[in-house]
Design a protein around this motif. Structure first.
Motif, PDB file in Angstrom:
ATOM      1  N   LYS A 108       0.819  -1.208   0.000  1.00 60.68           N
ATOM      2  CA  LYS A 108       0.000   0.000   0.000  1.00 60.68           C
ATOM      3  C   LYS A 108       0.859   1.266   0.000  1.00 60.68           C
ATOM      4  O   LYS A 108       0.503   2.271  -0.612  1.00 60.68           O
ATOM      5  CB  LYS A 108      -0.918   0.020   1.230  1.00 60.68           C
ATOM      6  N   GLU A 109       1.967   1.212   0.726  1.00 61.75           N
ATOM      7  CA  GLU A 109       2.790   2.409   0.907  1.00 61.75           C
ATOM      8  C   GLU A 109       3.975   2.471  -0.047  1.00 61.75           C
ATOM      9  O   GLU A 109       4.797   3.381   0.037  1.00 61.75           O
ATOM     10  CB  GLU A 109       3.298   2.454   2.350  1.00 61.75           C
ATOM     11  N   GLY A 110       4.058   1.500  -0.964  1.00 58.09           N
ATOM     12  CA  GLY A 110       5.168   1.515  -1.907  1.00 58.09           C
ATOM     13  C   GLY A 110       6.511   1.357  -1.231  1.00 58.09           C
ATOM     14  O   GLY A 110       7.484   2.023  -1.597  1.00 58.09           O
ATOM     15  N   PHE A 111       6.555   0.486  -0.214  1.00 58.45           N
ATOM     16  CA  PHE A 111       7.796   0.201   0.504  1.00 58.45           C
ATOM     17  C   PHE A 111       8.465   1.491   0.972  1.00 58.45           C
ATOM     18  O   PHE A 111       9.608   1.807   0.636  1.00 58.45           O
ATOM     19  CB  PHE A 111       8.753  -0.613  -0.369  1.00 58.45           C
ATOM     20  N   GLY A 112       7.691   2.232   1.787  1.00 60.87           N
ATOM     21  CA  GLY A 112       8.226   3.468   2.340  1.00 60.87           C
ATOM     22  C   GLY A 112       8.309   4.599   1.339  1.00 60.87           C
ATOM     23  O   GLY A 112       9.024   5.581   1.558  1.00 60.87           O
ATOM     24  N   SER A 119      -1.167  -2.435  -7.209  1.00 62.20           N
ATOM     25  CA  SER A 119      -2.553  -2.391  -7.681  1.00 62.20           C
ATOM     26  C   SER A 119      -3.485  -2.920  -6.596  1.00 62.20           C
ATOM     27  O   SER A 119      -3.076  -3.681  -5.709  1.00 62.20           O
ATOM     28  CB  SER A 119      -2.703  -3.238  -8.944  1.00 62.20           C
ATOM     29  N   GLU A 120      -4.747  -2.518  -6.656  1.00 65.46           N
ATOM     30  CA  GLU A 120      -5.728  -2.971  -5.668  1.00 65.46           C
ATOM     31  C   GLU A 120      -5.867  -4.492  -5.696  1.00 65.46           C
ATOM     32  O   GLU A 120      -6.067  -5.126  -4.647  1.00 65.46           O
ATOM     33  CB  GLU A 120      -7.078  -2.314  -5.929  1.00 65.46           C
ATOM     34  N   ALA A 126      -2.991 -10.044  -1.145  1.00 66.87           N
ATOM     35  CA  ALA A 126      -2.120 -10.123   0.034  1.00 66.87           C
ATOM     36  C   ALA A 126      -2.953 -10.085   1.312  1.00 66.87           C
ATOM     37  O   ALA A 126      -2.711 -10.852   2.256  1.00 66.87           O
ATOM     38  CB  ALA A 126      -1.109  -8.984   0.015  1.00 66.87           C
ATOM     39  N   GLU A 127      -3.944  -9.211   1.361  1.00 68.49           N
ATOM     40  CA  GLU A 127      -4.795  -9.107   2.552  1.00 68.49           C
ATOM     41  C   GLU A 127      -5.571 -10.396   2.787  1.00 68.49           C
ATOM     42  O   GLU A 127      -5.765 -10.816   3.942  1.00 68.49           O
ATOM     43  CB  GLU A 127      -5.760  -7.929   2.400  1.00 68.49           C
TER      44      GLU A 127
END
Length: 340
Positions: A108-112, A119-120, A126-127
């Motif tokens: 979600k955060e683009g690895f910091g 993508s959703e 993953a969720e």
């Protein structure tokens, strides 16, 4: 004695510092008399090693056939997790998941902020597997409080989570007599990656280091050990710090630690200060080195490590603190879960 399927895709020294956690834990489990079936990236041959899908299918097949009481898997990577959990669910085996990095939170955060947001579809997948992991796991380990809490939004609870800090694997007594006044020139050391955690962060950190030393009238040197010189040099040049920097090629971990022990202050950065502690941070503490404070005041990282942060002053870190953060001591407090 328990028969444990121990999945650590990254397990060897060549895999970098992330593999140390798995190797230390496997040693401690063996000392307790447990029978470990250690499964790594090399377990199924070169062809599988070069194919994520083939390796995942092989590990599923292996776990469906082998005899074991429970399974331990350390992540990342996460791409194999659905195959591993599926095998455990089909065979009704107990499993423990060790999360060194968050999964959906990083997507979600683009690895910091270092990569585009996923993508959703990828995030939802993953969720879904995080929910399965939480519902059917026996225990879940996270390496920080922030990482633990990052899962609450997805799974709704963190009751199964235990925070098991990363720690270090340094023989503290070997460096027990290290003086806080070691060098004529104030020496900072950075082990491994630096700019990879964010170009702007890296530039801000180095500018702050330059400025506080100039204001204090200190001469200083930064030793980058195993750091990407090609990525780092442009920032150094832009800040006019060339004469204060020394790049040292990558070397075996123990050699790098020995070299770092001769410095005065450790240097590093985090991609996300709310969910990460970093491996090198604990290495610095194990060596008795305070850490250069280039972090955001009030962040979870800053709050946790504030007693060990400094700018230009050397700070003595008590042996008791250095021993407390040893991986082996940390694991001893939680290893009983394998014997339940």
């Amino acid at each position: 004695m328990k028969k444990i399927a121990f999945v650590a895709y990254f397990f060897f020294e060549e895999d970098g510092v992330a593999s140390l956690r798995a190797r230390v834990l496997s040693d401690e489990l063996k000392k307790r008399g447990h029978d470990l079936d250690i499964i790594t990236k090399k377990s199924f041959g070169e062809k599988a090693q070069n194919s994520k899908l083939l390796w995942s299918l092989q590990v599923f097949r292996h776990l469906m056939r082998k005899d074991y009481d429970k399974l331990f898997v350390t992540c990342g990577p996460f791409w194999h997790l659905r195959f591993i959990l599926s095998a455990c669910l089909i065979r009704k085996k107990k499993f423990i998941v060790d999360i060194r990095d968050p999964w959906s939170a990083n997507l979600k955060e683009g690895f910091g902020g270092n990569q585009p947001r996923a993508s959703e579809k990828v995030i939802k997948r993953a969720e879904f597997w995080e929910k399965i992991m939480y519902k059917y796991s026996e225990h879940i380990w996270a390496v920080t409080e922030g990482m633990k809490e990052s899962h609450k939004e997805v799974v709704g609870s963190t009751d199964k989570f235990t925070v098991v800090y990363n720690g270090h694997d340094i023989d503290v007594d070997r460096y027990a007599d290290v003086s806080t006044e070691k060098n004529d020139v104030l020496t900072y050391v950075c082990l491994g990656k630096f700019v990879e955690y964010g170009h702007e962060r890296a530039e801000r950190a180095l500018k702050k280091l330059r400025d506080v030393n100039q204001q204090a009238g200190h001469d200083y040197i930064i030793e980058f050990i195993g750091t990407n010189e090609e990525l780092t040099s442009p920032i150094i040049k832009n800040l006019g710090m060339e004469k204060h920097v020394r790049f040292i090629p990558r070397m075996p971990y123990q050699e790098a630690i020995m070299r770092a022990s001769k410095a005065d202050i450790g240097l590093g950065m985090m991609r996300n200060e709310e969910i990460e502690h970093g491996t090198k941070t604990f290495d610095y503490i194990g060596l008795g080195l305070p850490i250069f404070d280039c972090f955001t005041k009030g962040s979870l990282f800053h709050q946790f490590f504030e007693p060990y942060l400094t700018l230009t002053k050397t700070v003595e870190i008590p042996l008791e603190t250095r021993r407390k953060f040893s991986r082996r001591n940390i694991f001893k407090s939680v290893i009983d879960v394998f014997e339940e």
